[in-house]
Each structure stands twice: as structure tokens, then as C-alpha cells.
Design a protein around this motif. Structure first.
Motif, PDB file in Angstrom:
ATOM      1  N   LYS A   2       0.831  -1.196   0.000  1.00 50.98           N
ATOM      2  CA  LYS A   2       0.000   0.000   0.000  1.00 50.98           C
ATOM      3  C   LYS A   2       0.869   1.250   0.000  1.00 50.98           C
ATOM      4  O   LYS A   2       2.042   1.217   0.376  1.00 50.98           O
ATOM      5  CB  LYS A   2      -0.906   0.009   1.221  1.00 50.98           C
ATOM      6  CG  LYS A   2      -1.955  -1.072   1.195  1.00 50.98           C
ATOM      7  CD  LYS A   2      -2.808  -0.995   2.435  1.00 50.98           C
ATOM      8  CE  LYS A   2      -3.804  -2.128   2.469  1.00 50.98           C
ATOM      9  NZ  LYS A   2      -4.569  -2.138   3.697  1.00 50.98           N
ATOM     10  N   LYS A   3       0.270   2.373  -0.406  1.00 54.47           N
ATOM     11  CA  LYS A   3       0.988   3.646  -0.484  1.00 54.47           C
ATOM     12  C   LYS A   3       1.646   4.004   0.844  1.00 54.47           C
ATOM     13  O   LYS A   3       2.813   4.331   0.899  1.00 54.47           O
ATOM     14  CB  LYS A   3       0.040   4.754  -0.928  1.00 54.47           C
ATOM     15  CG  LYS A   3       0.709   6.087  -1.102  1.00 54.47           C
ATOM     16  CD  LYS A   3      -0.248   7.133  -1.601  1.00 54.47           C
ATOM     17  CE  LYS A   3       0.478   8.448  -1.805  1.00 54.47           C
ATOM     18  NZ  LYS A   3      -0.399   9.482  -2.294  1.00 54.47           N
ATOM     19  N   TYR A   6       4.711   1.726   1.570  1.00 50.83           N
ATOM     20  CA  TYR A   6       5.971   1.999   0.894  1.00 50.83           C
ATOM     21  C   TYR A   6       6.555   3.339   1.319  1.00 50.83           C
ATOM     22  O   TYR A   6       7.769   3.501   1.343  1.00 50.83           O
ATOM     23  CB  TYR A   6       5.887   1.834  -0.627  1.00 50.83           C
ATOM     24  CG  TYR A   6       5.110   2.852  -1.422  1.00 50.83           C
ATOM     25  CD1 TYR A   6       5.602   4.129  -1.645  1.00 50.83           C
ATOM     26  CD2 TYR A   6       3.910   2.510  -2.020  1.00 50.83           C
ATOM     27  CE1 TYR A   6       4.916   5.037  -2.403  1.00 50.83           C
ATOM     28  CE2 TYR A   6       3.218   3.414  -2.793  1.00 50.83           C
ATOM     29  CZ  TYR A   6       3.722   4.687  -2.986  1.00 50.83           C
ATOM     30  OH  TYR A   6       3.039   5.587  -3.752  1.00 50.83           O
ATOM     31  N   HIS A  37       8.584   7.459  -7.557  1.00 53.86           N
ATOM     32  CA  HIS A  37       8.941   6.214  -8.243  1.00 53.86           C
ATOM     33  C   HIS A  37       9.796   6.577  -9.452  1.00 53.86           C
ATOM     34  O   HIS A  37       9.340   7.268 -10.360  1.00 53.86           O
ATOM     35  CB  HIS A  37       7.676   5.468  -8.675  1.00 53.86           C
ATOM     36  CG  HIS A  37       6.919   4.917  -7.515  1.00 53.86           C
ATOM     37  ND1 HIS A  37       6.017   5.674  -6.796  1.00 53.86           N
ATOM     38  CD2 HIS A  37       6.939   3.691  -6.945  1.00 53.86           C
ATOM     39  CE1 HIS A  37       5.512   4.928  -5.833  1.00 53.86           C
ATOM     40  NE2 HIS A  37       6.048   3.719  -5.901  1.00 53.86           N
ATOM     41  N   ASN A  41       6.179   4.224 -12.206  1.00 60.21           N
ATOM     42  CA  ASN A  41       5.165   3.182 -12.038  1.00 60.21           C
ATOM     43  C   ASN A  41       4.910   3.021 -10.547  1.00 60.21           C
ATOM     44  O   ASN A  41       5.698   2.393  -9.844  1.00 60.21           O
ATOM     45  CB  ASN A  41       5.633   1.865 -12.659  1.00 60.21           C
ATOM     46  CG  ASN A  41       4.625   0.744 -12.482  1.00 60.21           C
ATOM     47  OD1 ASN A  41       3.556   0.924 -11.889  1.00 60.21           O
ATOM     48  ND2 ASN A  41       4.975  -0.425 -12.981  1.00 60.21           N
ATOM     49  N   TYR A  42       3.805   3.583 -10.065  1.00 57.33           N
ATOM     50  CA  TYR A  42       3.515   3.566  -8.630  1.00 57.33           C
ATOM     51  C   TYR A  42       3.245   2.160  -8.105  1.00 57.33           C
ATOM     52  O   TYR A  42       3.238   1.938  -6.896  1.00 57.33           O
ATOM     53  CB  TYR A  42       2.335   4.495  -8.306  1.00 57.33           C
ATOM     54  CG  TYR A  42       1.003   4.012  -8.827  1.00 57.33           C
ATOM     55  CD1 TYR A  42       0.172   3.248  -8.017  1.00 57.33           C
ATOM     56  CD2 TYR A  42       0.585   4.316 -10.104  1.00 57.33           C
ATOM     57  CE1 TYR A  42      -1.047   2.795  -8.488  1.00 57.33           C
ATOM     58  CE2 TYR A  42      -0.631   3.873 -10.588  1.00 57.33           C
ATOM     59  CZ  TYR A  42      -1.443   3.109  -9.768  1.00 57.33           C
ATOM     60  OH  TYR A  42      -2.649   2.659 -10.232  1.00 57.33           O
ATOM     61  N   ARG A  43       3.062   1.208  -8.985  1.00 54.32           N
ATOM     62  CA  ARG A  43       2.840  -0.179  -8.552  1.00 54.32           C
ATOM     63  C   ARG A  43       4.147  -0.945  -8.373  1.00 54.32           C
ATOM     64  O   ARG A  43       4.161  -2.033  -7.816  1.00 54.32           O
ATOM     65  CB  ARG A  43       1.956  -0.897  -9.551  1.00 54.32           C
ATOM     66  CG  ARG A  43       0.539  -0.373  -9.556  1.00 54.32           C
ATOM     67  CD  ARG A  43      -0.348  -1.192 -10.469  1.00 54.32           C
ATOM     68  NE  ARG A  43      -1.701  -0.699 -10.431  1.00 54.32           N
ATOM     69  CZ  ARG A  43      -2.410  -0.402 -11.501  1.00 54.32           C
ATOM     70  NH1 ARG A  43      -1.918  -0.585 -12.697  1.00 54.32           N
ATOM     71  NH2 ARG A  43      -3.635   0.050 -11.371  1.00 54.32           N
ATOM     72  N   ASN A  44       5.238  -0.401  -8.876  1.00 51.20           N
ATOM     73  CA  ASN A  44       6.545  -1.050  -8.774  1.00 51.20           C
ATOM     74  C   ASN A  44       7.197  -0.638  -7.457  1.00 51.20           C
ATOM     75  O   ASN A  44       7.852   0.395  -7.375  1.00 51.20           O
ATOM     76  CB  ASN A  44       7.419  -0.665  -9.969  1.00 51.20           C
ATOM     77  CG  ASN A  44       8.757  -1.353  -9.946  1.00 51.20           C
ATOM     78  OD1 ASN A  44       9.020  -2.232  -9.126  1.00 51.20           O
ATOM     79  ND2 ASN A  44       9.626  -0.952 -10.858  1.00 51.20           N
ATOM     80  N   ASN A  45       7.009  -1.447  -6.436  1.00 50.75           N
ATOM     81  CA  ASN A  45       7.481  -1.132  -5.093  1.00 50.75           C
ATOM     82  C   ASN A  45       8.350  -2.253  -4.528  1.00 50.75           C
ATOM     83  O   ASN A  45       7.931  -2.971  -3.622  1.00 50.75           O
ATOM     84  CB  ASN A  45       6.292  -0.877  -4.162  1.00 50.75           C
ATOM     85  CG  ASN A  45       5.512   0.335  -4.589  1.00 50.75           C
ATOM     86  OD1 ASN A  45       6.064   1.412  -4.704  1.00 50.75           O
ATOM     87  ND2 ASN A  45       4.233   0.164  -4.850  1.00 50.75           N
ATOM     88  N   TRP A  52      12.595   3.831  -5.663  1.00 46.57           N
ATOM     89  CA  TRP A  52      12.126   5.010  -4.945  1.00 46.57           C
ATOM     90  C   TRP A  52      13.234   6.021  -4.737  1.00 46.57           C
ATOM     91  O   TRP A  52      14.411   5.678  -4.656  1.00 46.57           O
ATOM     92  CB  TRP A  52      11.622   4.637  -3.551  1.00 46.57           C
ATOM     93  CG  TRP A  52      10.569   3.617  -3.485  1.00 46.57           C
ATOM     94  CD1 TRP A  52       9.591   3.350  -4.387  1.00 46.57           C
ATOM     95  CD2 TRP A  52      10.376   2.692  -2.414  1.00 46.57           C
ATOM     96  NE1 TRP A  52       8.796   2.335  -3.947  1.00 46.57           N
ATOM     97  CE2 TRP A  52       9.254   1.903  -2.728  1.00 46.57           C
ATOM     98  CE3 TRP A  52      11.026   2.449  -1.215  1.00 46.57           C
ATOM     99  CZ2 TRP A  52       8.781   0.905  -1.895  1.00 46.57           C
ATOM    100  CZ3 TRP A  52      10.557   1.457  -0.390  1.00 46.57           C
ATOM    101  CH2 TRP A  52       9.443   0.684  -0.730  1.00 46.57           C
TER     102      TRP A  52
END
Length: 107
Positions: A2-3, A6, A37, A41-45, A52
């Protein structure tokens, strides 16, 4: 991840400094430090934080606005490379003016 997860992870991994302007953060102003990011890509964590970087809200906005601007700017390719994009040439007659001034000096 989740935001919030991260962001908390990034705050644990990295010093609380903006990666662009170098401004330090602590206490109340820590909320102005955001996670950017690198690949957009905000899903690439990844858990190691390799995608980051911590940026202040101003540098983060600047980073994203540069990408938006780049989408609208024409790209340089063979077709547009030789195309004139301006209509005004402030030094167009400069050579004539300089030569005219030199002729007057000789007289």
C-alpha cells in the motif's frame, strides 16, 4: 504494498533529505517529503526501495511536470530538425548594420 506502507518503508531506508534539492526534513515538515517512483510506475514497489527516491513536494511536482511538458514538446527527428520554429530573427540585419557603420568610419 500500500501507499502508506511503501512511504513508511522508504522513510526507514533513506535519509530524510530531498534527493534533488538536498533540503533536510524532520518533525512537522516530514509530511512534505514524498516518495517518487523512478520509473514512474507507482505499482513497482520493491522492498529494497530501488525504485524510490525521497523528494520534497516541490521537486516531486517539478519532476512530474517536466515529463508532462516533454510529452507536448515536438521531438527532434529528421523531418522537424530543419524546420524553422521561430518567426522573429533579432540579428537578421546585424551584418548589414555593422558593415554600414564601418563604411561610414572609412569616409
Amino acid at each position: 504494498m500500500k501507499k502508506l506502507d511503501y512511504r513508511n518503508q522508504a522513510l526507514k531506508l533513506f535519509p530524510w533529505v530531498c534527493g534533488k534539492c538536498g533540503r533536510d526534513f524532520s518533525g512537522k515538515n516530514l509530511r512534505e517529503l514524498t516518495v517518487h517512483h523512478k520509473d514512474h510506475n507507482y505499482r513497482n514497489n520493491p522492498p529494497d526501495g530501488s525504485n524510490w527516491e525521497l523528494l520534497c513536494i516541490y521537486c516531486h511536482d517539478n519532476e512530474h511536470s517536466r515529463n508532462l511538458d516533454a510529452e507536448w514538446l515536438p521531438s527532434l527527428d529528421s523531418e522537424t530538425e530543419n524546420t524553422v520554429t521561430t518567426t522573429h530573427s533579432p540579428f537578421k540585419n546585424l551584418n548589414t548594420l555593422v558593415q554600414g557603420g564601418e563604411k561610414k568610419k572609412k569616409e
